[in-house]
Design an enzyme around this catalytic site. Sequence first.
Site, PDB file in Angstrom:
ATOM      1  N   TYR A 139      -7.740  20.023   1.763  1.00 35.43           N
ATOM      2  CA  TYR A 139      -8.302  18.684   1.574  1.00 35.43           C
ATOM      3  C   TYR A 139      -9.803  18.860   1.341  1.00 35.43           C
ATOM      4  CZ  TYR A 139      -9.063  13.740   2.737  1.00 35.43           C
ATOM      5  OH  TYR A 139      -9.427  12.417   2.703  1.00 35.43           O
ATOM      6  N   ARG A 192     -12.911   9.401 -11.104  1.00 30.92           N
ATOM      7  CA  ARG A 192     -14.003   9.589 -10.132  1.00 30.92           C
ATOM      8  C   ARG A 192     -13.454  10.410  -8.975  1.00 30.92           C
ATOM      9  NH1 ARG A 192     -14.232   9.169  -5.249  1.00 30.92           N
ATOM     10  NH2 ARG A 192     -13.667   6.992  -5.007  1.00 30.92           N
ATOM     11  N   LYS A 210      -3.908  14.666  -0.493  1.00 28.65           N
ATOM     12  CA  LYS A 210      -3.756  13.467   0.343  1.00 28.65           C
ATOM     13  C   LYS A 210      -2.331  13.411   0.901  1.00 28.65           C
ATOM     14  CE  LYS A 210      -7.804  11.365  -0.461  1.00 28.65           C
ATOM     15  NZ  LYS A 210      -8.712  10.788   0.522  1.00 28.65           N
ATOM     16  N   GLU A 282      -6.197   6.190  -5.654  1.00 29.77           N
ATOM     17  CA  GLU A 282      -7.173   7.162  -5.183  1.00 29.77           C
ATOM     18  C   GLU A 282      -8.100   7.599  -6.301  1.00 29.77           C
ATOM     19  OE1 GLU A 282      -6.862   8.271  -1.703  1.00 29.77           O
ATOM     20  OE2 GLU A 282      -8.913   8.782  -2.219  1.00 29.77           O
ATOM     21  N   ASP A 283      -9.373   7.526  -6.058  1.00 29.30           N
ATOM     22  CA  ASP A 283     -10.384   8.103  -6.934  1.00 29.30           C
ATOM     23  C   ASP A 283     -10.338   7.584  -8.370  1.00 29.30           C
ATOM     24  OD1 ASP A 283     -10.988   9.315  -4.589  1.00 29.30           O
ATOM     25  OD2 ASP A 283     -10.995  11.360  -5.343  1.00 29.30           O
ATOM     26  N   ASP A 305      -7.525   3.591  -1.109  1.00 27.56           N
ATOM     27  CA  ASP A 305      -8.065   4.433  -0.037  1.00 27.56           C
ATOM     28  C   ASP A 305      -9.588   4.434  -0.043  1.00 27.56           C
ATOM     29  OD1 ASP A 305      -7.817   6.303   2.021  1.00 27.56           O
ATOM     30  OD2 ASP A 305      -7.995   7.982   0.620  1.00 27.56           O
ATOM     31  N   ASP A 306     -10.180   4.426  -1.224  1.00 34.13           N
ATOM     32  CA  ASP A 306     -11.638   4.527  -1.333  1.00 34.13           C
ATOM     33  C   ASP A 306     -12.322   3.222  -0.945  1.00 34.13           C
ATOM     34  OD1 ASP A 306     -11.674   7.256  -2.493  1.00 34.13           O
ATOM     35  OD2 ASP A 306     -10.479   6.243  -4.006  1.00 34.13           O
ATOM     36  N   ASN A 447     -18.561  12.930  -0.848  1.00 32.97           N
ATOM     37  CA  ASN A 447     -17.821  14.197  -0.829  1.00 32.97           C
ATOM     38  C   ASN A 447     -17.842  14.871  -2.187  1.00 32.97           C
ATOM     39  OD1 ASN A 447     -16.788  13.842   1.870  1.00 32.97           O
ATOM     40  ND2 ASN A 447     -15.531  12.209   1.038  1.00 32.97           N
TER      41      ASN A 447
HETATM   42  O1  LIG Z   1     -11.034  12.505  -0.331  1.00 29.65           O
HETATM   43  C1  LIG Z   1     -11.920  12.384   0.537  1.00 29.65           C
HETATM   44  O2  LIG Z   1     -12.340  13.312   1.208  1.00 29.65           O
HETATM   45  C2  LIG Z   1     -12.457  11.030   0.826  1.00 29.65           C
HETATM   46  C3  LIG Z   1     -12.328  10.187  -0.366  1.00 29.65           C
HETATM   47  O3  LIG Z   1     -11.369   9.462  -0.542  1.00 29.65           O
HETATM   48  C4  LIG Z   1     -13.314  10.350  -1.433  1.00 29.65           C
HETATM   49  O4  LIG Z   1     -14.370  10.957  -1.227  1.00 29.65           O
HETATM   50  O5  LIG Z   1     -13.017   9.858  -2.528  1.00 29.65           O
HETATM   51 MG   LIG Z   2     -10.941   9.167  -2.569  1.00 31.03          MG
END
Ligand SMILES: O=C([O-])CC(=O)C(=O)O
Ligand SMILES: [Mg+2]
Length: 531
Positions: A139, A192, A210, A282-283, A305-306, A447
């Site tokens: 991760y 992203r 994830k 996600e992202d 999640d973001d 991150n």
């Molecule tokens: O994935 C991770 O560590 C946390 C997160 O969702 C991101 O930074 O987009």
């Molecule tokens: Mg994320």
Amino acid sequence: MESTLKALRDGESVLDLSPRSTVSGGVEDVYGEDHATEDQLVTPWNFSVASGYSLLRDPQYNKGLAFTEKERDAHYLRGLLPPTITSQQLQEKQLINNIRQYQVPLQKYQAMMELQETNERLFYKLLIDHVEELLPIVYTPVVGEACQKYGSIFKRPQGLFISLKEKGKVLEVLKNWPERSIQVIVVTDGERILGLGDLGCQGMGIPVGKLALYTALGGVRPSACLPITIDVGTNNEKLLNDEFYIGLRQKRATGQEYSELLQEFMTAVKQNYGEKVLIQFEDFANHNAFELLAKYGTTHLVFNDDIQGTASVVLAGVVAALKLIGGNLADHTFLFLGAGEAGTGIAELIALEMSKQTKTPIEETRKKIWLVDSKGLIVGSRKASLQHFKQPWAHEHEPVGSLLEAVKVIKPTVLIGSSGVGKTFTKEVIEAVTSINEKPLVLALSNPTSQSECTAEEAYEWSEGRAIFASGSPFDPVEYKGKVYYSGQANNAYIFPGFGLGLVISGAIRVHDDMLLAACKWITNYYIQQT
Ligand SMILES: O=C([O-])CC(=O)C(=O)O
Ligand SMILES: [Mg+2]
């Protein structure tokens, strides 16, 4: 179970895995677990039980040297393995020893992925038993580097790739996936990836990572998890010119072409898996993330999640930190660097909780929260040119150009970095926030580690040990003037596996803010116990 297997083997030539053979009725696998019944089986990619050589190559069932004498007889494994029978414990010891010998984190990542693809049970056992050591590998932060180099290290697909080429055929693509009983999908379009920007199709590492946590931390069956990458191209020139790039070699599709593919995907998911399947976005880039959440939040079980996950974790962290910095939530002034998904998501959840606590309209509590984006402080005079998700934060104030100036005029008690840009909490910024507060709360959430607004060491040194610090990516303890400081990790990993599990087992069909606040309370208690 034994007889089921024998019947399957005799009647169905179950060794043939390509495509997996059809079986009739609900059946048990070699571990005695139930699988789909025939009426659930509507594709040629049905459940089967491997034996013999194929069994050793099926990650879901392979146990390597841990197959017992009885299993070796029952599943045609005689001679395919050396005589020794090892325990899973010994296998685990061997693997962790091997992994510890790699100096390069990406090699550790590759070793873990190889294990996931050869012996899934052992992978999860190892991950669960060494979670603090291995989470940063599978991760954040190492998964970020893995995504950047995904094409070069690519061996086998670990999820579904749905590209513009599959437009009009998305339902068929879903049916190509060998598992039918999917409970959680994590999907990205790679635009992203963490704070690393557009990594196109190579974002696949994120849904895979994830979902590994969904199993290791949430206890969701691996076979119920489906990683998906939607490939609409990439604007990353470096990747487009990389001979090892695995995605579509074109600029990102936008507008109607993009939304039509997403619409087809969302419809196909519901059609194929029903309305109780959880889809975790996600992202995605800001401009799509908010729209997708608003659009599908009323028709599907979706969770961003973001925006939402990060918000719950950070609110929990802030509430827990009140024990150290004092006061109630509404006594504090918040300043964010970064007004995207994470920044505005966190800001909104803090404002909501403040509003509930003080019985004040949210329009009022939002005024305790200020955001800085790439153009400076978000203020009323900028409102007309702001994206809609930034508009609620355009409070009346003189224009302010930089973060440092904003710290000086807003005088925040809590400073939060959610910009995706590293090294933006400079010495001057940390000194300025420390000069205003006895114990400034500093959260560097971006991150992976390279994008963190500052390091733990910098936060403690520049604040002379006074900052209460947490970050999105993990940092080792820091020794400063003879004292050891342990920083917290404020990463949505603390919420999504449990939150998702809750949604799935409760049979929820929509996500509401109150659920996020409830989850948040549990994490607050966890954080308080840790401090
Ligand atoms: O994935 C991770 O560590 C946390 C997160 O969702 C991101 O930074 O987009
Ligand atoms: Mg994320």
